[in-house]
Write a protein that holds these residues in place. Structure first.
Motif, PDB file in Angstrom:
ATOM      1  N   PHE A 183     -54.167 -33.700 -23.542  1.00 25.07           N
ATOM      2  CA  PHE A 183     -53.748 -34.988 -22.966  1.00 25.07           C
ATOM      3  C   PHE A 183     -53.984 -35.001 -21.452  1.00 25.07           C
ATOM      4  O   PHE A 183     -54.548 -35.969 -20.912  1.00 25.07           O
ATOM      5  N   VAL A 184     -53.573 -33.918 -20.771  1.00 31.37           N
ATOM      6  CA  VAL A 184     -53.750 -33.847 -19.315  1.00 31.37           C
ATOM      7  C   VAL A 184     -55.245 -33.835 -18.965  1.00 31.37           C
ATOM      8  O   VAL A 184     -55.676 -34.516 -18.023  1.00 31.37           O
ATOM      9  N   ALA A 185     -56.028 -33.085 -19.730  1.00 31.54           N
ATOM     10  CA  ALA A 185     -57.469 -33.027 -19.479  1.00 31.54           C
ATOM     11  C   ALA A 185     -58.117 -34.394 -19.675  1.00 31.54           C
ATOM     12  O   ALA A 185     -58.947 -34.830 -18.868  1.00 31.54           O
ATOM     13  N   ASP A 186     -57.724 -35.096 -20.746  1.00 31.16           N
ATOM     14  CA  ASP A 186     -58.293 -36.423 -21.019  1.00 31.16           C
ATOM     15  C   ASP A 186     -57.957 -37.407 -19.906  1.00 31.16           C
ATOM     16  O   ASP A 186     -58.826 -38.159 -19.442  1.00 31.16           O
ATOM     17  N   ILE A 187     -56.705 -37.401 -19.492  1.00 31.53           N
ATOM     18  CA  ILE A 187     -56.287 -38.311 -18.406  1.00 31.53           C
ATOM     19  C   ILE A 187     -57.043 -37.990 -17.124  1.00 31.53           C
ATOM     20  O   ILE A 187     -57.503 -38.889 -16.404  1.00 31.53           O
ATOM     21  N   SER A 188     -57.180 -36.695 -16.818  1.00 32.67           N
ATOM     22  CA  SER A 188     -57.876 -36.279 -15.595  1.00 32.67           C
ATOM     23  C   SER A 188     -59.333 -36.719 -15.608  1.00 32.67           C
ATOM     24  O   SER A 188     -59.877 -37.141 -14.582  1.00 32.67           O
TER      25      SER A 188
ATOM     26  N   ILE B 269     -58.744 -30.373 -31.828  1.00 35.17           N
ATOM     27  CA  ILE B 269     -57.584 -30.701 -32.681  1.00 35.17           C
ATOM     28  C   ILE B 269     -57.789 -30.153 -34.085  1.00 35.17           C
ATOM     29  O   ILE B 269     -56.867 -29.581 -34.692  1.00 35.17           O
ATOM     30  N   ASP B 270     -58.992 -30.283 -34.613  1.00 36.86           N
ATOM     31  CA  ASP B 270     -59.282 -29.747 -35.951  1.00 36.86           C
ATOM     32  C   ASP B 270     -59.099 -28.235 -35.984  1.00 36.86           C
ATOM     33  O   ASP B 270     -58.464 -27.694 -36.908  1.00 36.86           O
ATOM     34  N   LEU B 271     -59.664 -27.534 -34.994  1.00 35.95           N
ATOM     35  CA  LEU B 271     -59.524 -26.081 -34.950  1.00 35.95           C
ATOM     36  C   LEU B 271     -58.067 -25.672 -34.804  1.00 35.95           C
ATOM     37  O   LEU B 271     -57.616 -24.681 -35.409  1.00 35.95           O
TER      38      LEU B 271
ATOM     39  N   ARG C  69     -59.583 -32.832 -12.753  1.00 37.22           N
ATOM     40  CA  ARG C  69     -60.681 -33.011 -13.690  1.00 37.22           C
ATOM     41  C   ARG C  69     -61.513 -31.741 -13.794  1.00 37.22           C
ATOM     42  O   ARG C  69     -61.919 -31.344 -14.893  1.00 37.22           O
ATOM     43  N   GLN C  70     -61.754 -31.080 -12.670  1.00 37.54           N
ATOM     44  CA  GLN C  70     -62.560 -29.862 -12.683  1.00 37.54           C
ATOM     45  C   GLN C  70     -61.814 -28.724 -13.396  1.00 37.54           C
ATOM     46  O   GLN C  70     -62.376 -28.030 -14.252  1.00 37.54           O
ATOM     47  N   ILE C  71     -60.534 -28.553 -13.054  1.00 39.87           N
ATOM     48  CA  ILE C  71     -59.764 -27.441 -13.625  1.00 39.87           C
ATOM     49  C   ILE C  71     -59.581 -27.624 -15.131  1.00 39.87           C
ATOM     50  O   ILE C  71     -59.904 -26.738 -15.927  1.00 39.87           O
ATOM     51  N   PHE C  72     -59.063 -28.770 -15.531  1.00 36.73           N
ATOM     52  CA  PHE C  72     -58.780 -28.987 -16.951  1.00 36.73           C
ATOM     53  C   PHE C  72     -60.060 -29.256 -17.750  1.00 36.73           C
ATOM     54  O   PHE C  72     -60.109 -28.969 -18.945  1.00 36.73           O
ATOM     55  N   GLY C  73     -61.088 -29.786 -17.068  1.00 40.40           N
ATOM     56  CA  GLY C  73     -62.361 -29.977 -17.746  1.00 40.40           C
ATOM     57  C   GLY C  73     -62.989 -28.652 -18.130  1.00 40.40           C
ATOM     58  O   GLY C  73     -63.481 -28.466 -19.253  1.00 40.40           O
TER      59      GLY C  73
ATOM     60  N   ILE D 180     -51.240 -27.001 -26.811  1.00 38.04           N
ATOM     61  CA  ILE D 180     -52.674 -27.339 -26.828  1.00 38.04           C
ATOM     62  C   ILE D 180     -52.868 -28.847 -26.727  1.00 38.04           C
ATOM     63  O   ILE D 180     -53.723 -29.328 -25.966  1.00 38.04           O
ATOM     64  N   ILE D 181     -52.072 -29.599 -27.484  1.00 40.36           N
ATOM     65  CA  ILE D 181     -52.171 -31.065 -27.434  1.00 40.36           C
ATOM     66  C   ILE D 181     -51.814 -31.577 -26.048  1.00 40.36           C
ATOM     67  O   ILE D 181     -52.429 -32.530 -25.538  1.00 40.36           O
ATOM     68  N   SER D 182     -50.835 -30.939 -25.396  1.00 41.50           N
ATOM     69  CA  SER D 182     -50.450 -31.335 -24.037  1.00 41.50           C
ATOM     70  C   SER D 182     -51.590 -31.089 -23.055  1.00 41.50           C
ATOM     71  O   SER D 182     -51.881 -31.930 -22.188  1.00 41.50           O
ATOM     72  N   ILE D 183     -52.242 -29.927 -23.191  1.00 38.25           N
ATOM     73  CA  ILE D 183     -53.391 -29.628 -22.318  1.00 38.25           C
ATOM     74  C   ILE D 183     -54.511 -30.637 -22.552  1.00 38.25           C
ATOM     75  O   ILE D 183     -55.140 -31.121 -21.597  1.00 38.25           O
TER      76      ILE D 183
END
Length: 716
Positions: free
Chosen positions: A19-24, A109-111, A33-37, A14-17
């Motif tokens: 990270f990739v979403a944030d970078i995108s 992250i909290d969840l 950006r669309q996929i991970f967003g 989850i943290i990896s996803i």
């Protein structure tokens, strides 16, 4: 082969996803950006809440609908809290992409850590479930063909004014519906996926025929969304019904900012995707009552009504509200949930409904009240609709509408009640107080229409009669039926509401029948199948013919009634009979539109807005002097706000008897080229008066034409 993933491995995943979403998103990497967003805001929050609540096992698609609903609720909640608190911290623009992204990360992250801490962060997979048989593969390819044909049909209609592929798409849908009757062709496990694809195809087939928005209400939603996005802040203190809805002022901004998609395409694609999940949720609700095949046909009946793929495209907020209405019904009728899980989900989905659409909320509260009364009268045990749920729902609604909407929604409700009571005492027997759609529904004036339109209206009215027959039979035999008694109480309220729309003056017209009926149909659609069974049962008894009692006969009769119902509602038959020039085997042969038919050249484009109108609205929004008002006809009124960003209160309907002196007057392409001007009929609810343009030009006198683009015009 079954396997599981959870604990630290899933937490790291989850943290990896994230990270990739944030970078995108931060680097604005196209496609990523669309996929991970989308994954970040529509899947992850809901999936984590699903595990945190420890919900019972479900089929993949049913679980997916719940997860998406929970995720959208979380996203609206994040946006609301962020907008509410951050200004007190000295941040005047809380809805910036960076701030929204930060808060979404914090919540996920909290969840994740809460689920990990309490041991719920575990998912089980069975690879054997992902090996489809040949029938499933063929079904999937057929559904892919339907979806592809829907998209291509819309694009060909848009660019070449040729509707042959759109007609082909509906033909393929019809063939698929017939094939479902053959168990050896379409497997039962594909029913829910089929419903989604057919619903999504019908929606996209209308949404993609233009790069611009259709209808009126969506233009006002577009206006508010643009203002919020431009300011990166939602002003809660602006009075108005639309300004109080998170589905209008938070959800579009959060999605558009994080996924980087324009509002227009978000409304057309993303909201259509969400709305296509509604019949999927209904399928699982019906399946607990009447079985899979009947549930499939009930859902097809639900999505075949024209409002589903036309009117609802103009009402994004009601699309979201109906999604939560379907989720609420899943929770109410599904007895697998524990008492705590039911309460938690009911609170989440009720809040989401309240902040999505005030009208649907009022109707839901009405249902809750009378269903609870019914559970007390019939002493239903283990009913989900308890007094605590009713009280909580009312408290949440009143709190939101009073504190956020500044009671404007209550004033709207009072205005509706006042109109109804005044008409009851003063104009009860007048047909002018009845909604025009209701008049057609009960057969008033339809014999004056062309033959195919008369037949279509009679067929649709006949289907409503079938529903009534099914309702009466179920009401008489309810003790012998397998229906969930609580579900049937909702059906009773639906029938009473439908009758009220027909007989109570200004009730349907105030709420708009085309918007009420899709909600009522949620509980009445299964009764369509029951009505057909009842008719066959009566004929069987009269003629002593046992063949009529067979399931094969019932499904054949269902198809004989359901298929024409779809063909009439979709405009398939009317397109062939009224607009044969639009049908050309050479799909790249462009048709020319008669200027007199700009507003109704095809059945696949309803309430169109043309490029000339959009350009002229943007022009007046940019060059308007001071705060001058704009006057136009009923169909053009909303696009001035949506595309011109002029406040709705500054745009009025032109009264040809009293034209304004110094203000602007706007005529769109449909007025100028179509030679027609539309005004509200003060004597008939939800009806329109038509004027020819020479009459209107004479009425406005010697006004100066200050703008024209060979289509739209402005005068002052």
């Amino acid at each position: 082969m079954p396997f599981k993933i959870g604990g630290k491995n899933l937490l790291l995943g989850i943290i990896s996803i994230l990270f990739v979403a944030d970078i995108s998103i931060i680097l604005d990497i196209p496609l990523f950006r669309q996929i991970f967003g989308i994954l970040l805001i529509t899947i992850l929050p809901g999936a984590l809440l699903y595990k945190l609540l420890n919900l019972p096992p479900m089929s993949f698609l049913e679980k997916f609908v719940l997860i998406v609903g929970l995720s959208i609720a979380v996203l609206m909640g994040i946006g609301f809290v962020t907008n509410l608190l951050y200004p007190f911290m000295g941040i005047p623009t809380p809805l910036l992409t960076s701030i929204l992204l930060l808060n979404v990360n914090v919540i996920i992250i909290d969840l994740s850590f809460i689920s990990y801490r309490f041991g719920n962060l575990m998912y089980y997979f069975n690879i054997s479930n992902f090996h489809p048989d040949k029938r499933s593969i063929k079904t999937g390819l057929f559904l892919l063909l339907i979806l592809t044909m829907s998209i291509l049909g819309a694009l060909i209609t848009r660019f070449y004014k040729n509707t042959i592929l759109s007609l082909t798409c509906i033909t393929l849908i019809t063939i698929f519906i017939i094939l479902v009757d053959y168990d050896n062709i379409i497997p039962e496990k594909c029913y829910a996926y089929s419903i989604f694809v057919i619903a999504f195809s019908l929606l996209l087939g209308r949404a993609l025929v233009s790069p611009y928005l259709f209808g009126s209400d969506i233009q006002y939603e577009y206006y508010f969304a643009q203002h919020v996005q431009n300011n990166s802040y939602w002003n809660l203190f602006n009075v108005g019904n639309l300004n109080s809805m998170l589905s209008v002022n938070i959800l579009p901004i959060a999605f558009s900012n994080l996924v980087d998609i324009s509002f227009i395409w978000m409304y057309k694609i993303f909201f259509s995707f969400l709305y296509a999940l509604v019949p999927v949720g209904l399928y699982y609700m019906y399946n607990t009552q009447i079985g899979s095949k009947k549930s499939f046909y009930s859902c097809i009946f639900f999505i075949s009504f024209f409002s589903f793929f036309t009117v609802m495209l103009w009402l994004p907020r009601q699309e979201i509200a109906e999604l939560y209405l379907a989720l609420l019904m899943i929770v109410i009728t599904n007895k697998k949930f524990s008492e705590f899980q039911q309460l938690a989900l009911l609170i989440i989905f009720t809040w989401s409904l309240i902040v999505s659409h005030y009208g649907t909320t009022y109707i839901y509260l009405l249902y809750l009240t009378f269903v609870w009364i019914g559970t007390r009268i019939f002493r239903l045990k283990n009913a989900t609709t308890k007094i605590q749920i009713v009280v909580i729902s009312y408290l949440m609604s009143f709190s939101w509408f009073i504190s956020i909407a500044n009671a404007s929604i209550f004033y709207s409700a009072v205005d509706i009640i006042t109109k109804m009571t005044d008409t009851i005492f003063n104009d009860l027997v007048s047909s002018n107080s009845i909604d025009a759609d209701i008049s057609r529904g009960v057969g008033i004036g339809i014999m004056d229409l062309p033959i195919w339109h008369t037949l279509g209206n009679l067929w649709i009215s006949g289907c409503q009669a079938v529903i009534v027959i099914g309702f009466l039979y179920t009401l008489i035999k309810y003790k012998e039926m397998k229906y969930n008694k609580e579900f049937f109480l909702f059906s009773i309220v639906s029938m009473v509401l439908l009758i009220a729309c027909m007989v109570v003056p200004h009730f349907a017209s105030s709420l708009n029948m085309n918007r009420i009926y899709p909600i009522i149909l949620i509980w009445l659609a299964p009764l369509f199948l029951q009505g057909i069974e009842t008719i066959l049962l009566i004929i069987s008894h009269l003629y002593k013919n046992p063949i009529l009692k067979l399931d094969t006969t019932k499904y054949c009769m269902t198809l004989l009634i359901l298929i024409p119902y779809l063909l009439f509602n979709s405009g398939f038959i009317y397109e062939i009979t009224d607009n044969p020039a639009n049908i050309n085997v050479n799909i790249f042969s462009k048709n020319e539109i008669d200027p007199a038919c700009y507003s109704n050249w095809t059945r696949f484009v309803v309430s169109p807005i043309y490029e000339q109108n959009v350009v002229s609205c943007k022009w007046i929004g940019k060059y308007r002097i001071g705060q001058k008002d704009v006057y136009t006809d009923t169909s053009r009124q909303s696009e001035i706000s949506g595309y011109g960003l002029i406040a709705p209160g500054k745009v009025h309907i032109l009264n040809t008897n009293e034209p304004p002196n110094e203000e602007y007057i706007y005529f769109g392409l449909q007025n100028v080229k179509g030679n027609v001007f539309l005004a509200e009929d003060p004597k008939q609810a939800h009806s329109t008066l038509y004027y020819d343009m020479p009459t209107v030009y004479n009425a406005i006198g010697m006004k100066n034409k200050i703008y024209t683009n060979d289509g739209a015009e402005f005068y002052s």
